[in-house]
Structures are given as C-alpha cells and as structure tokens.
Design a protein around this motif. Structure first.
Motif, short mmCIF file in Angstrom:
data_model
loop_
_atom_site.label_atom_id
_atom_site.label_comp_id
_atom_site.label_asym_id
_atom_site.label_seq_id
_atom_site.Cartn_x
_atom_site.Cartn_y
_atom_site.Cartn_z
N LEU A 28 0.82 -1.21 0.00
CA LEU A 28 0.00 0.00 0.00
C LEU A 28 0.86 1.26 0.00
CD1 LEU A 28 -2.78 -1.05 2.56
CD2 LEU A 28 -3.04 -0.77 0.09
N LYS A 29 1.99 1.19 0.67
CA LYS A 29 2.87 2.36 0.74
C LYS A 29 3.38 2.75 -0.64
CE LYS A 29 5.24 5.58 2.78
NZ LYS A 29 4.56 6.76 3.37
N PHE A 30 3.61 1.76 -1.48
CA PHE A 30 4.22 2.04 -2.78
C PHE A 30 3.25 1.90 -3.95
CE2 PHE A 30 7.72 0.71 0.03
CZ PHE A 30 8.50 1.86 -0.05
N THR A 31 1.96 1.84 -3.65
CA THR A 31 0.94 1.84 -4.70
C THR A 31 -0.16 2.81 -4.33
OG1 THR A 31 -0.32 0.03 -3.67
CG2 THR A 31 1.37 -0.58 -5.29
N GLY A 32 -1.11 3.00 -5.22
CA GLY A 32 -2.25 3.87 -4.93
C GLY A 32 -1.81 5.27 -4.56
N GLU A 33 -2.28 5.75 -3.42
CA GLU A 33 -1.94 7.09 -2.96
C GLU A 33 -0.88 7.09 -1.87
OE1 GLU A 33 -5.41 10.07 -3.90
OE2 GLU A 33 -5.99 8.79 -2.23
N LYS A 54 -8.16 0.93 9.43
CA LYS A 54 -8.37 0.03 8.31
C LYS A 54 -7.20 0.20 7.35
CE LYS A 54 -13.43 -0.23 7.86
NZ LYS A 54 -14.53 -0.13 6.86
N PHE A 55 -6.95 -0.82 6.54
CA PHE A 55 -6.01 -0.61 5.45
C PHE A 55 -6.66 0.35 4.46
CE2 PHE A 55 -3.83 -4.84 6.38
CZ PHE A 55 -2.64 -4.23 6.76
N ALA A 56 -5.87 1.25 3.91
CA ALA A 56 -6.39 2.24 2.97
C ALA A 56 -6.81 1.55 1.67
CB ALA A 56 -5.33 3.30 2.69
N THR A 57 -8.08 1.68 1.32
CA THR A 57 -8.59 1.05 0.09
C THR A 57 -9.25 2.05 -0.85
OG1 THR A 57 -10.72 0.56 1.13
CG2 THR A 57 -9.00 -1.13 1.29
N LYS A 73 -21.09 -1.30 -3.90
CA LYS A 73 -20.34 -2.21 -4.78
C LYS A 73 -19.83 -1.45 -6.00
CE LYS A 73 -20.84 -6.56 -7.32
NZ LYS A 73 -21.79 -7.61 -7.75
N ASN A 74 -18.60 -1.79 -6.41
CA ASN A 74 -17.96 -1.13 -7.57
C ASN A 74 -17.87 0.38 -7.40
OD1 ASN A 74 -17.73 -3.64 -8.93
ND2 ASN A 74 -19.83 -3.47 -9.67
N LEU A 79 -9.62 2.00 -4.69
CA LEU A 79 -8.38 1.82 -5.45
C LEU A 79 -8.25 0.36 -5.91
CD1 LEU A 79 -6.14 3.86 -3.01
CD2 LEU A 79 -6.89 4.60 -5.28
N PRO A 80 -7.46 0.09 -6.96
CA PRO A 80 -7.34 -1.28 -7.50
C PRO A 80 -6.98 -2.33 -6.45
CG PRO A 80 -6.37 0.28 -9.02
CD PRO A 80 -6.73 1.07 -7.78
N VAL A 81 -5.93 -2.10 -5.67
CA VAL A 81 -5.54 -3.06 -4.62
C VAL A 81 -6.64 -3.14 -3.57
CG1 VAL A 81 -3.88 -3.58 -2.80
CG2 VAL A 81 -3.08 -2.70 -5.00
N GLY A 82 -7.31 -2.03 -3.36
CA GLY A 82 -8.36 -1.97 -2.35
C GLY A 82 -9.52 -2.90 -2.63
N ARG A 83 -9.80 -3.17 -3.90
CA ARG A 83 -10.92 -4.05 -4.23
C ARG A 83 -10.68 -5.46 -3.70
NH1 ARG A 83 -14.32 -1.34 -7.23
NH2 ARG A 83 -13.57 0.39 -8.52
N PHE A 84 -9.44 -5.93 -3.86
CA PHE A 84 -9.11 -7.26 -3.34
C PHE A 84 -9.16 -7.27 -1.81
CE2 PHE A 84 -5.73 -9.93 -1.49
CZ PHE A 84 -6.22 -11.18 -1.84
#
Length: 226
Positions: A28-33, A54-57, A73-74, A79-84
């Motif tokens: 998360l630190k190196f992706t998204g925001e 929470k983990f930032a999603t 939903k959707n 964020l992309p990683v956040g969906r998983f």
C-alpha cells in the motif's frame, strides 16, 4: 471474561498474521496514494469517539465524494488493490489494534460514523452505545453483502436509511440484549464460516430468535423460507 478473550485473540492474531500484514503495508505504501492506514472517527461505547484503523482502500478524500461514508459495490472511489482487500475483508484486520487497545471487542455492534449511526432510531442508539463495537457481530454477519444490496438500489442513501438501517439496528439491539460468552464464541465461528462460504445462511440457524427481516430484505439476506 470477554475483555480477556479480546486481548488474547487480538494479540495472537496480530502475531500470527504479521507475515501477511507487513507485506500488505509495504504494498500500500508504494501503490495507490501511498497511504497504509485509513483512520476514521467512529462512535464507541457510551458514545465515545475513537479512530478506527483500516487498510487504505479508497481515495483520501472519499468521505466528501459520492455517497459519503456509505460504500457501495464497484464504488469508483475504491483503489485497484483496495478491491481485493475489501472483497477478502483483509482491509478490516488493522482493527485488531483497536481491539487490543480497548476501543473495540472482537464481537459487537458495528462501529459507525456519526452519519450512519444517525440513521438508527433514538431507542436503538441508546441500546447500541451501551457496549463496545465489534470487528464482527450479528449485524455484520447478516449484512455481509450490504455493498451489493446498495448497488442494486435506485436511491442508495434512501435505501440504507429507510430499509437497511432500521433492520440492522434491530439486529444490533438483539445482540446487546442477548450478549453472552456463548453468543460471543458462536459469532466468531459463524463469521469464519461466512467469510469462507459467503452464500451460507447458517447465521439464521445459529442465532435463535433473531428479528424477522422486512419482506424487501428476506431474499437479499438469505432468510430461510418456511
């Protein structure tokens, strides 16, 4: 005794899950925001406010966009990683820190924002604030597919306020009135089952005497037909 088990379970879980949590933090630190945690003010026991981890999603300014603190939903703010992370509920795991520090319990009513808590009737608010909120609970188990329900409704905020919140409030109130170590452990077990098997309706068999949902929610909540 519940506080003892809260500390025991959250401490063990943090230790055992650290090989999973640490890599996710770096990801998360190196992706998204570049944010690891999303900390949001929630209402706890006796109405005391605390910061929920929470983990930032989602986007940093997501509470000021779209449906505010209600997520669907959707949701385009995710964020992309956040969906998983949201699909697998891994984003909720940092709340183990809230449990360990005493803001929350493993099982209890879901900790809500001021906006969503305000959707409960005053008498429900009075009951729910008597106990610590939980990482999981009867309301969370029954409404595990809440984002999907909101996505299928025409007016999402109105559907939440007029249909979901009143019944969820009754479920949370039921748990407070039936709070026991037996239901505490039962809720933990059922939570594991519904995470592994999302279509399971075992909660209706596990918790006897739950309030009957309104007609528009019965099918959505896998309520067993007679």
């Amino acid at each position: 005794m519940q506080r003892f088990f809260d500390v025991l379970f959250s401490g063990l879980a943090l230790l055992i899950l650290s090989p999973l949590l640490v890599p996710i933090a770096f990801l998360l630190k190196f992706t998204g925001e570049g944010e690891i945690f999303f900390m949001q003010e929630r209402l706890g026991e006796n109405g005391k406010k605390f910061k929920l981890y929470k983990f930032a999603t989602m986007l940093k300014n997501s509470p000021t966009l779209g449906t505010g603190t209600v997520t669907v939903k959707n949701d385009s703010r995710i964020l992309p990683v956040g969906r998983f992370l949201r699909k697998t509920k891994i984003n909720e795991l940092p709340q183990l820190l809230n449990i360990f520090f005493g803001d929350m319990s493993v099982i209890g009513p879901r900790p809500l924002t001021v906006q969503t808590f305000g959707a409960y009737a005053p008498e429900v608010q009075e009951v729910v604030r008597q106990v610590k909120p939980g990482l999981s609970g009867v309301g969370s188990i029954i409404f595990r597919g809440e984002e999907d329900m909101l996505a299928d409704s025409k007016d999402q905020l109105e559907f939440y306020k007029n249909v979901i919140a009143p019944y969820k409030g009754e479920l949370e109130k039921w748990y407070v009135f039936n709070c026991s170590l037996s239901n505490y452990f039962k809720a933990i077990f059922v939570t594991i089952i519904v995470v592994l098997f999302p279509g399971s309706s075992c909660a209706w068999q596990a918790f006897k005497g739950l309030p009957i949902p309104p007609e528009e929610l019965k099918e959505l909540l896998n309520f067993p037909r007679a």
